[in-house]
Design an enzyme around this catalytic site. Structure first.
Site, PDB file in Angstrom:
ATOM      1  N   TYR A  99       5.544 -14.594 -13.961  1.00 11.85           N
ATOM      2  CA  TYR A  99       4.511 -13.623 -13.611  1.00 11.85           C
ATOM      3  C   TYR A  99       3.155 -14.068 -14.155  1.00 11.85           C
ATOM      4  CZ  TYR A  99       1.757  -9.332 -13.639  1.00 11.85           C
ATOM      5  OH  TYR A  99       0.755  -8.412 -13.475  1.00 11.85           O
ATOM      6  N   ALA A 107       0.801  -1.235   0.000  1.00  9.02           N
ATOM      7  CA  ALA A 107       0.000   0.000   0.000  1.00  9.02           C
ATOM      8  C   ALA A 107       0.825   1.273   0.000  1.00  9.02           C
ATOM      9  CB  ALA A 107      -0.931   0.001   1.211  1.00  9.02           C
ATOM     10  N   ASN A 108       2.136   1.168  -0.122  1.00 10.96           N
ATOM     11  CA  ASN A 108       2.962   2.367  -0.066  1.00 10.96           C
ATOM     12  C   ASN A 108       3.081   3.079  -1.410  1.00 10.96           C
ATOM     13  OD1 ASN A 108       4.721  -0.124  -0.521  1.00 10.96           O
ATOM     14  ND2 ASN A 108       6.104   1.505  -1.170  1.00 10.96           N
ATOM     15  N   GLY A 142       1.597   3.085  -5.926  1.00 11.07           N
ATOM     16  CA  GLY A 142       0.777   2.552  -7.000  1.00 11.07           C
ATOM     17  C   GLY A 142      -0.662   2.273  -6.645  1.00 11.07           C
TER      18      GLY A 142
END
Length: 326
Positions: free
Chosen positions: A202, A48-49, A51
């Site tokens: 990914y 949450a830091n 983007g």
């Protein structure tokens, strides 16, 4: 036809496709507008830091939720917290807690702290992910991308289920990607030991996210805990920072990306809207259900595969030296 002509033709084709995608996304891009408040509710947002995670956490905090920023980099998380609090007129209720998704030890510690400090959990958003990383093996013997994108959200969700059930009706939102359509799940080689490629890993883990969500939904029937997965759209975030040469093409591709704020809208729709309060494993994009379209791999609907993936993931977790930490 010479190589220069082929290259120019390819660039023109890519340009046309990207332009069409951009025009399509701009034409349908709408913010999630709702007056729903979340006072008394608790939400966890991983990564949450920055983007998508940052904009998701900001919106939830503005709605009055007690928001936990679950991040690996505590310095950046504290900076994000300060930015969020500046946006809130009532002071807000935002806390930072350490969570390194490449470490199952960290996941377990985070879960323990959550039970010690929280009496409820209404929204769990498994947002954080990495992409196109060089092959790296963690101290616990797990491939880094696989551990971060699949095993950690799986384990974190499992460990927090009792609190989610206690707080029902509650929601679990798992972020995936349209790149799941290029993914394959080989239950016998989930970590790509035979043939590892960062981009393929990914795509594979994003398909695993969907399979996990759909199997989780079946296991949560009747508990009051809903779950769905979200493709946020092509958003200009840091997720491709591990891709070789990203400094060269990212500035160009960013012209065609959604902003992180726009990309967070479908996550918020899944986490807050009345329409998704009884979600049962649906795949969402652009704030609507996109199940059974080309946006999602046909393998995502293989119940046998989802069950095998679940069991294989449990087995891999059990083989780590963390089993004694339960």
């Amino acid at each position: 036809m010479d190589l220069i002509s082929i290259f120019c033709g390819f660039c023109l084709f890519v340009g046309i496709v990207l332009t069409a995608v951009k025009l399509y996304e701009v034409s349908i891009k709408k913010p999630f507008v709702s007056e729903i408040k979340l006072h008394g509710k608790t939400a966890i947002v991983t990564g949450a830091n920055t983007g998508l995670g940052y904009w998701t956490a900001l919106d939830l905090a503005k709605r009055g939720a007690h928001v936990i920023l679950a991040c690996r980099n505590l310095q950046k998380a504290e900076e994000a917290k300060k930015k969020i609090l500046k946006e809130l007129s009532d002071g807000g209720d935002v806390v930072v807690r350490h969570l390194d998704l490449s470490s199952m030890r960290s996941v377990r510690q985070f879960a323990r702290e959550t039970y010690e400090q929280e009496s409820r959990l209404d929204i769990l958003i498994n947002n954080a992910a990495v992409s196109s990383m060089p092959k790296t093996i963690t101290e616990e013997g797990l491939e880094f991308t696989y551990a971060t994108n699949h095993v950690a959200p799986f384990l974190l969700t499992d460990l927090l289920l009792d609190l989610l059930k206690k707080s029902a009706p509650s929601r679990i939102v798992n972020l995936t990607s349209i790149m799941n359509t290029f993914g394959k799940v080989d239950v016998g080689d989930l970590q790509g030991k035979k043939d590892y490629d960062g981009f393929s890993s990914y795509c594979n883990t994003k398909l695993m996210n969907i399979l996990f969500t759909k199997e989780l939904a079946r296991r949560l029937e009747g508990t009051g805990v809903s779950t769905c997965c979200v493709h946020p759209g092509a958003a200009g975030t840091e997720i491709f920072r591990g891709l070789r040469g990203n400094q060269l093409f990212t500035p160009f591709l960013s012209l065609f990306f959604k902003t992180p704020r726009d990309g967070a809208q479908t996550t918020l729709y899944a986490a807050v809207s009345e329409e998704m309060r009884n979600a049962r494993g649906e795949y969402l994009s652009d704030s609507q259900v996109y199940d059974h379209t080309w946006w999602i791999s046909g393998s995502a609907y293989d119940q046998g595969l989802s069950k095998k993936l679940w069991e294989a993931t449990e087995a891999i977790i059990a083989t780590t030296d963390l089993s004694s930490s339960n």
